[in-house]
Design a protein around this motif. Structure first.
Motif, PDB file in Angstrom:
ATOM      1  N   ARG A  49       0.821  -1.299  -0.078  1.00  0.00           N
ATOM      2  CA  ARG A  49      -0.119  -0.115  -0.136  1.00  0.00           C
ATOM      3  C   ARG A  49       0.945   1.105  -0.005  1.00  0.00           C
ATOM      4  O   ARG A  49       0.430   2.349  -0.569  1.00  0.00           O
ATOM      5  N   LYS A  50       2.191   1.165   0.655  1.00  0.00           N
ATOM      6  CA  LYS A  50       2.920   2.459   0.843  1.00  0.00           C
ATOM      7  C   LYS A  50       4.133   2.162   0.585  1.00  0.00           C
ATOM      8  O   LYS A  50       4.759   0.847   0.757  1.00  0.00           O
ATOM      9  N   THR A  51       5.000   3.093   0.294  1.00  0.00           N
ATOM     10  CA  THR A  51       6.558   2.872   0.254  1.00  0.00           C
ATOM     11  C   THR A  51       7.153   2.677   1.684  1.00  0.00           C
ATOM     12  O   THR A  51       6.622   2.758   2.589  1.00  0.00           O
ATOM     13  N   PHE A  52       8.454   1.824   1.660  1.00  0.00           N
ATOM     14  CA  PHE A  52       9.113   1.809   3.043  1.00  0.00           C
ATOM     15  C   PHE A  52       9.316   3.032   3.708  1.00  0.00           C
ATOM     16  O   PHE A  52       8.959   3.449   5.134  1.00  0.00           O
ATOM     17  N   ILE A  53       9.579   4.176   3.088  1.00  0.00           N
ATOM     18  CA  ILE A  53       9.640   5.657   3.673  1.00  0.00           C
ATOM     19  C   ILE A  53       8.488   6.084   4.254  1.00  0.00           C
ATOM     20  O   ILE A  53       8.327   6.472   5.474  1.00  0.00           O
ATOM     21  N   GLU A  54       7.327   6.002   3.463  1.00  0.00           N
ATOM     22  CA  GLU A  54       6.053   6.601   4.012  1.00  0.00           C
ATOM     23  C   GLU A  54       5.762   5.526   5.210  1.00  0.00           C
ATOM     24  O   GLU A  54       5.099   6.253   6.164  1.00  0.00           O
ATOM     25  N   VAL A  55       6.019   4.429   5.293  1.00  0.00           N
ATOM     26  CA  VAL A  55       5.558   3.683   6.266  1.00  0.00           C
ATOM     27  C   VAL A  55       6.618   3.988   7.708  1.00  0.00           C
ATOM     28  O   VAL A  55       6.048   4.101   8.677  1.00  0.00           O
ATOM     29  N   LEU A  56       7.760   4.175   7.591  1.00  0.00           N
ATOM     30  CA  LEU A  56       8.745   4.548   8.328  1.00  0.00           C
ATOM     31  C   LEU A  56       8.120   5.991   9.137  1.00  0.00           C
ATOM     32  O   LEU A  56       8.086   6.258  10.227  1.00  0.00           O
ATOM     33  N   HIS A  57       7.820   6.854   8.164  1.00  0.00           N
ATOM     34  CA  HIS A  57       7.289   8.353   8.535  1.00  0.00           C
ATOM     35  C   HIS A  57       5.807   8.242   9.304  1.00  0.00           C
ATOM     36  O   HIS A  57       5.728   8.720  10.575  1.00  0.00           O
ATOM     37  N   ASN A  58       5.216   7.167   8.988  1.00  0.00           N
ATOM     38  CA  ASN A  58       4.146   6.976   9.601  1.00  0.00           C
ATOM     39  C   ASN A  58       4.408   6.693  11.200  1.00  0.00           C
ATOM     40  O   ASN A  58       3.571   7.110  11.917  1.00  0.00           O
ATOM     41  N   TRP A  59       4.944   5.582  11.197  1.00  0.00           N
ATOM     42  CA  TRP A  59       5.626   5.013  12.510  1.00  0.00           C
ATOM     43  C   TRP A  59       6.131   6.200  13.538  1.00  0.00           C
ATOM     44  O   TRP A  59       5.809   6.424  14.645  1.00  0.00           O
ATOM     45  N   PHE A  60       7.028   6.836  12.679  1.00  0.00           N
ATOM     46  CA  PHE A  60       7.717   7.837  13.390  1.00  0.00           C
ATOM     47  C   PHE A  60       6.763   9.093  14.003  1.00  0.00           C
ATOM     48  O   PHE A  60       7.073   9.846  15.164  1.00  0.00           O
ATOM     49  N   TYR A  61       5.721   9.686  13.325  1.00  0.00           N
ATOM     50  CA  TYR A  61       4.901  10.488  13.649  1.00  0.00           C
ATOM     51  C   TYR A  61       3.476  10.065  14.397  1.00  0.00           C
ATOM     52  O   TYR A  61       2.850  10.912  14.652  1.00  0.00           O
ATOM     53  N   GLU A  62       3.506   8.720  14.293  1.00  0.00           N
ATOM     54  CA  GLU A  62       2.034   7.943  14.918  1.00  0.00           C
ATOM     55  C   GLU A  62       1.992   8.704  16.288  1.00  0.00           C
ATOM     56  O   GLU A  62       0.881   9.182  16.623  1.00  0.00           O
ATOM     57  N   PHE A  63       2.968   8.820  17.167  1.00  0.00           N
ATOM     58  CA  PHE A  63       2.745   9.576  18.493  1.00  0.00           C
ATOM     59  C   PHE A  63       3.710  10.554  18.767  1.00  0.00           C
ATOM     60  O   PHE A  63       4.825  10.089  19.027  1.00  0.00           O
ATOM     61  N   LYS A  64       3.394  11.397  17.891  1.00  0.00           N
ATOM     62  CA  LYS A  64       4.395  12.645  17.656  1.00  0.00           C
ATOM     63  C   LYS A  64       5.244  13.107  18.923  1.00  0.00           C
ATOM     64  O   LYS A  64       6.449  13.521  18.949  1.00  0.00           O
ATOM     65  N   ASP A  65       4.483  13.106  20.050  1.00  0.00           N
ATOM     66  CA  ASP A  65       5.049  13.868  21.160  1.00  0.00           C
ATOM     67  C   ASP A  65       5.961  12.700  22.147  1.00  0.00           C
ATOM     68  O   ASP A  65       6.446  12.908  23.095  1.00  0.00           O
ATOM     69  N   GLU A  66       5.908  11.432  21.476  1.00  0.00           N
ATOM     70  CA  GLU A  66       6.686  10.381  22.541  1.00  0.00           C
ATOM     71  C   GLU A  66       8.056  10.199  21.800  1.00  0.00           C
ATOM     72  O   GLU A  66       8.379  10.447  20.605  1.00  0.00           O
ATOM     73  N   LYS A  67       8.989  10.077  23.059  1.00  0.00           N
ATOM     74  CA  LYS A  67      10.281   9.897  22.450  1.00  0.00           C
ATOM     75  C   LYS A  67      10.588   8.213  22.013  1.00  0.00           C
ATOM     76  O   LYS A  67      11.560   8.087  21.464  1.00  0.00           O
ATOM     77  N   ALA A  68       9.756   7.469  22.352  1.00  0.00           N
ATOM     78  CA  ALA A  68       9.700   6.117  21.646  1.00  0.00           C
ATOM     79  C   ALA A  68       8.382   5.160  21.620  1.00  0.00           C
ATOM     80  O   ALA A  68       7.447   5.932  22.490  1.00  0.00           O
ATOM     81  N   SER A  69       8.134   4.463  20.885  1.00  0.00           N
ATOM     82  CA  SER A  69       6.922   3.865  20.505  1.00  0.00           C
ATOM     83  C   SER A  69       7.033   2.519  20.120  1.00  0.00           C
ATOM     84  O   SER A  69       8.357   2.040  19.692  1.00  0.00           O
ATOM     85  N   GLY A  70       6.108   1.588  20.072  1.00  0.00           N
ATOM     86  CA  GLY A  70       6.220   0.136  19.836  1.00  0.00           C
ATOM     87  C   GLY A  70       5.558   0.049  18.667  1.00  0.00           C
ATOM     88  O   GLY A  70       4.974   0.620  18.050  1.00  0.00           O
ATOM     89  N   LEU A  71       5.932  -1.052  17.831  1.00  0.00           N
ATOM     90  CA  LEU A  71       5.616  -1.728  16.722  1.00  0.00           C
ATOM     91  C   LEU A  71       6.158  -3.411  16.748  1.00  0.00           C
ATOM     92  O   LEU A  71       6.687  -3.705  17.491  1.00  0.00           O
ATOM     93  N   PHE A  72       5.390  -4.061  15.495  1.00  0.00           N
ATOM     94  CA  PHE A  72       5.760  -5.204  15.762  1.00  0.00           C
ATOM     95  C   PHE A  72       6.182  -5.774  14.377  1.00  0.00           C
ATOM     96  O   PHE A  72       5.336  -5.498  13.316  1.00  0.00           O
ATOM     97  N   GLU A  73       7.331  -6.417  14.401  1.00  0.00           N
ATOM     98  CA  GLU A  73       7.635  -6.960  13.052  1.00  0.00           C
ATOM     99  C   GLU A  73       7.212  -8.396  12.994  1.00  0.00           C
ATOM    100  O   GLU A  73       7.564  -9.329  13.572  1.00  0.00           O
TER     101      GLU A  73
END
Length: 528
Positions: A49-73
């Protein structure tokens, strides 16, 4: 009926297994990207659905004010670190807890891939890093620069001759850069001159293209298999890279090493340095090092890389290092070169200023081949390459896996890392494009790296070659390659946009590669 019941039970058990790790961040009060069963946070990559860079940016800004967030590979928990100070804490200060990259291919499956410096772990990695560190110092680059400069000059001359004889002057720049980088590797590693511009069908270039086709569906599927089902892939002994092509390079490395040892041939190249490492005579020369000037982007070696090594290495260990040198030097450097070419074509004012600096240097050295000290003196060239690496870093992300149980405490939070289970992901691309650190980050502006402005850059926010003791050991060599080719190119040609140049660039929706949709097309127009 019994078969249907058993089938439904099996489906239920598989489902429960697939989500069994998904409460990892919830238990610790860490915000996380909601995963799909088995697929995890990869749905946009998995379904193209999206490029790798778009996915990475979505993860990065999903919780904008957090210094760290979780995801699952797939099922595996990954902590995405967004705060540069936290990244430094884990990757530098607490390096002993986060020493390794995650394992994708182990040496029992593929020795050539699994024994290389990037894949090695623990003390074996420490010893190999310290062994190889002297091979990539400024003084060693000075010795190899003559080969690089020769190839740069030959490349420019071959293109000029071809254009004069009626050949095309419009190039897909990644393809163009790949020919230069394979010529460099053939010369600096194997002592072979192949001139891929005169002989585009040579075996070295053909095999290199086959090995590094990471954007292919087949390679992407294998890569996903190793991430999701590593044990199964190891049992099946499925090679990530094309085996015939890898065998070609392995034989070339062994043959060159044996010939050198048998006939006492000495040449200032990578094979020679590997032989010195094998014999325990490769070492740092601190007196020389102090005189060598480095570019801004150069990754600094830690004290760990300068420690004494008593371990003995065999030919297979050293062949693996030559192989990873080839992989990084061919694919990643060619990709960076293509982005440099793109930005110079799109920003003629930058190109003109750089051409003037190059012309002045050419006059200063009376048209002779440029050497290592001279290429490093060119401040605007360094600024152009540094800015390209900020905007288009060769590796958009890097990772570390926790090797000992660890607790990360910050902002009244506590994240527990489990040994050999939890991975931290460092989103280099997104940090480089964060307006908190770089004003107007999508603009290509080499002036960020002039003498006055580069002092204002927080070094923890500039990571083109990674971070900490596990940064890229070959940064000096990569920068030397890139600077040299653009010295000779701009001396002889202007780089122009064409009808085929895509502005702005769009990228393929490939899971694990950064690939412009229509390539990067430019025109090389000979200068008077």
């Amino acid at each position: 009926m019994l078969i249907i019941v058993l089938f439904l039970i099996a489906i239920y058990l598989i489902y429960k297994w697939s989500i069994s790790t998904y409460d990892y961040f919830e238990k610790q009060g860490i915000p996380y990207n909601k995963p799909l069963p088995l697929i995890g946070s990869n749905r946009n990559l998995f379904f193209n659905r999206k490029t790798f860079i778009e996915v990475l940016h979505n993860w990065f800004y999903e919780f904008k004010d957090e210094k760290a967030s979780g995801l699952f590979e797939f099922r595996r928990p990954i902590l995405l670190l967004k705060d540069p100070k936290l990244i430094k804490q884990l990757a530098v200060k607490d390096f002993d807890y986060f020493m390794n990259h995650r394992t994708i291919i182990t040496e029992d499956v593929d020795p050539l891939f699994g024994k290389n410096l990037f894949a090695l772990k623990g003390n074996k990695w420490r010893d190999m890093r310290a062994t190889l560190s002297p091979a990539f110092t400024g003084s060693k680059m000075r010795n190899m620069m003559d080969f690089v400069s020769t190839v740069g000059h030959q490349t420019a001359e071959a293109i000029k001759k071809d254009i004069k004889s009626g050949g095309v002057n419009t190039f897909e720049f990644k393809e163009f850069a790949s020919k230069f980088t394979i010529d460099i590797i053939a010369s600096t590693a194997f002592g072979i001159e192949i001139n891929s511009f005169k002989n585009p069908t040579n075996k070295f270039f053909k095999v290199a293209k086959e090995i590094t086709n990471f954007a292919s569906f087949k390679t992407g599927l294998k890569f996903a298999g190793y991430l999701a089902f590593p044990k199964l892939m190891k049992i099946l002994k499925i090679n990530l890279l094309d085996k015939k092509s890898c065998d070609f390079f392995e034989e070339a490395i062994y043959d060159t090493m044996k010939t050198r040892e048998k006939h006492g041939i000495v040449r200032n190249d990578m094979i020679q340095l590997m032989l010195q490492a094998k014999n325990g005579i490769l070492s740092h020369n601190n007196n020389v090092e102090e005189k060598v000037i480095d570019g801004f982007a150069t990754a600094k070696e830690s004290q760990l890389g300068k420690s004494e090594v008593k371990r003995k290495w065999d030919d297979a260990d050293l062949a693996a290092q030559c192989f990873v040198f080839f992989l990084a030097g061919f694919e990643t450097v060619a990709q960076t070169m293509s982005f440099v070419g793109y930005e110079l074509a799109c920003n003629p004012d930058v190109q003109q200023k750089l051409f003037e600096e190059i012309s002045e240097m050419n006059d200063e050295i009376n048209g002779k081949k440029i050497n290592y000290e001279q290429i490093q003196k060119m401040k605007y060239l360094d600024a152009v390459i540094s800015e390209t690496l900020r905007k288009w870093p060769g590796a958009p992300v890097t990772d570390r896996i926790c090797v000992k149980d660890y607790e990360l405490k910050y902002d009244n939070k506590c994240i527990k890392f489990e040994a050999n289970k939890t991975i931290m992901l460092i989103p280099i691309w997104s940090i480089h494009r964060d307006p908190k650190y770089y004003q107007n980050p999508d603009k290509f502006d080499p002036e960020r790296f002039n003498d006055e402005n580069k002092k204002l850059i927080d070094p923890d926010t500039y990571l083109p070659f990674g971070v900490g003791p596990r940064n890229c050991i070959g940064s000096r060599f990569a920068l030397m390659e890139i600077k040299t080719i653009f010295y000779y190119l701009l001396l002889n040609f202007s780089i122009e946009v064409t009808e085929k140049t895509q502005i702005p660039l769009e990228f393929e929706k490939t899971p694990f590669a950064i690939k412009p949709k229509k390539g990067i097309w430019v025109e090389l127009r000979p200068r008077n």
